[in-house]
Write an enzyme that holds these catalytic residues in place. Structure first.
Site, short mmCIF file in Angstrom:
data_model
loop_
_atom_site.label_atom_id
_atom_site.label_comp_id
_atom_site.label_asym_id
_atom_site.label_seq_id
_atom_site.Cartn_x
_atom_site.Cartn_y
_atom_site.Cartn_z
CG HIS A 37 2.95 -9.15 -5.04
ND1 HIS A 37 3.07 -10.00 -3.97
CD2 HIS A 37 3.95 -8.24 -4.91
CE1 HIS A 37 4.12 -9.64 -3.24
NE2 HIS A 37 4.67 -8.57 -3.78
CD GLN A 154 9.05 0.02 -2.68
OE1 GLN A 154 9.98 -0.61 -2.22
NE2 GLN A 154 7.98 -0.57 -3.20
CB VAL A 177 -4.74 -6.37 -1.27
CG1 VAL A 177 -5.66 -7.58 -1.18
CG2 VAL A 177 -4.89 -5.67 -2.61
#
Lengths: 283, 283
Positions: A37, A154, A177
């Site tokens: 994020h 998605q 990541v």
């Protein structure tokens, strides 16, 4: 940084920012933020006047028996991380305000994009994803929205929806990541016991092996899928949900590996369902 | 007045108007405009800086065997009428640009609003309506969108969708415009033979009778529906699709007439399916 909970307050705030000519970069999340994020927020920070992060564990994308109730939450920590990365607004609505009594509208992306992979394992999941993102895009009115490639399907769904419904938003996909040992970052990694945490490395290891096989010239998808499956089957706590090789945009099954290719897998390690993938450009 | 055919050109035009701070009033139509449409354009003209009218016979809201191919079209006449009423922009896209190859996304409004009335007679109709309006709203970005109450269920569907998906648009419903003899204006009236045109008066006549019954104190919905049905059954060319009395917002069936009430009917006169309705506020 400000925190807004009510959808109509968020809409008003965004409207006043747009009237000032500000560009909005949007990072939709379910919270319990990790470095994946963080990389999205950083990217958004570099490309927009305003960075808005939503934190909302969206009930409509969870199926019966899935982990909606146990999904990890820590809003204080999330706020600190967003502030540290220079986000301007956190939008953290309540379910009852996103889906009030009488709520009736859903967005469906049909066809190959949602038929396989997580669409097959989690019926209704992408309907929930498309619906909440349609809502969030209307509230936040972003120029750009940032998604992690870890949820590759998605990303394909939201790109398709945005294009089909003429939404004026650029969908930006950012690299996965990973932890130092290769495990893809996920809020659900917190569910893993120390032993399972070790076992979970079989996901990324299998994908890296598949990448090497493809780079060395192998083009038979079923051969590579078999190799991945036999690797995962060797790990006792691991239970394969799917291993697929598909076109990275249409999500259509590939027999011969060519073009922009997604190698994707979902594996249950103990009780925790994990996903991982790689995208390769193959001549 | 300008005419725009391509969705992306329309989006760009609207963006530049919004940057100038203009408010946009939007009248979505399927063309072959009549005085009902004119009343919407007039209303929009009085309330907005810019009036945009779309003319698009939307294929996704027609079922198999319905009148998509024969639906009346006359773009030159429509353009003249829009100009006369002071519209600023006509948006008249092609189907292939609205639904290009690979198109996959649909918007569904579920529950009581779409279950009965035209939702029952025309499966998929409101899915097509919601989908095209979601697209058009994203392209035109209107502050206000204007609909005729003749399509009362459509108004309820689009209101629900706009609220559920947090769309920043006010849905304005305008009264039914009727011919002097009571027939509700409709592009489909052009299908009627002179004899059928006379017979079609049974729709409005039945509704006006129902209104009188309710105004005189009658509150039993099935009694009033029976009265309407027996009236229509007396007309040889008329074949009832439905006669319903429902809550005007939720479209839920009413046994006792109370609140904001919709009396709605659909009748086939010859081969032409016509709809009409009245909305009453009943204590």
């Amino acid at each position: 940084m400000i925190i807004i909970n009510k959808p109509n307050e968020m809409s008003e705030k965004i409207k006043s920012l747009k009237l000032q000519g500000k560009s909005i970069g949007f990072v939709p999340t379910m919270g319990y933020l990790h470095n994946g994020h963080m990389s999205l927020i950083e990217k958004a920070r570099g490309e927009n006047d305003i960075v808005a992060v939503s934190i909302f564990v969206n009930p409509t994308q969870f199926g019966a028996g899935e982990d909606l109730d146990s999904y990890p939450r820590n809003i204080e920590r999330d706020e600190a991380l967003c502030k540290e990365k220079g986000a301007d607004i956190i939008f953290a609505p309540q379910s009852v305000d996103m889906y009030p009594k009488g709520y009736s509208t859903y967005v469906d992306v049909e066809g190959s994009i949602t038929r396989g992979l997580c669409g097959a394992s989690r019926p209704g999941h992408f309907r929930g994803v498309a619906t909440v993102l349609a809502k969030l895009f209307n509230i936040v009115q972003p120029q750009r929205a940032y998604f992690g490639q870890k949820d590759a399907q998605q990303v394909a769904v939201v790109r398709r929806m945005a294009e089909d419904l003429n939404m004026d938003v650029e969908i930006v996909s950012c690299p996965i990541v990973r932890e130092e040992d290769g495990l893809a970052m996920s809020s659900r990694n917190t569910y893993l016991s120390p032993g399972e945490r070790m076992d979970a490395l079989v996901l990324s290891r299998s994908l890296f092996e598949a990448k090497e096989m493809i780079m060395s010239g192998k083009r038979d998808a079923s051969n590579i899928k078999s190799h991945i499956k036999s690797g995962i089957s060797g790990v006792k706590s691991a239970d394969i949900d799917y291993v697929e090789i598909v076109d990275a945009d249409s999500m259509e099954d590939l027999e011969v590996i060519r073009g922009r290719v997604l190698v994707a897998l979902a594996v249950r390690v103990g009780k925790t369902r994990l996903i991982d993938n790689i995208i390769l450009e193959v001549e």
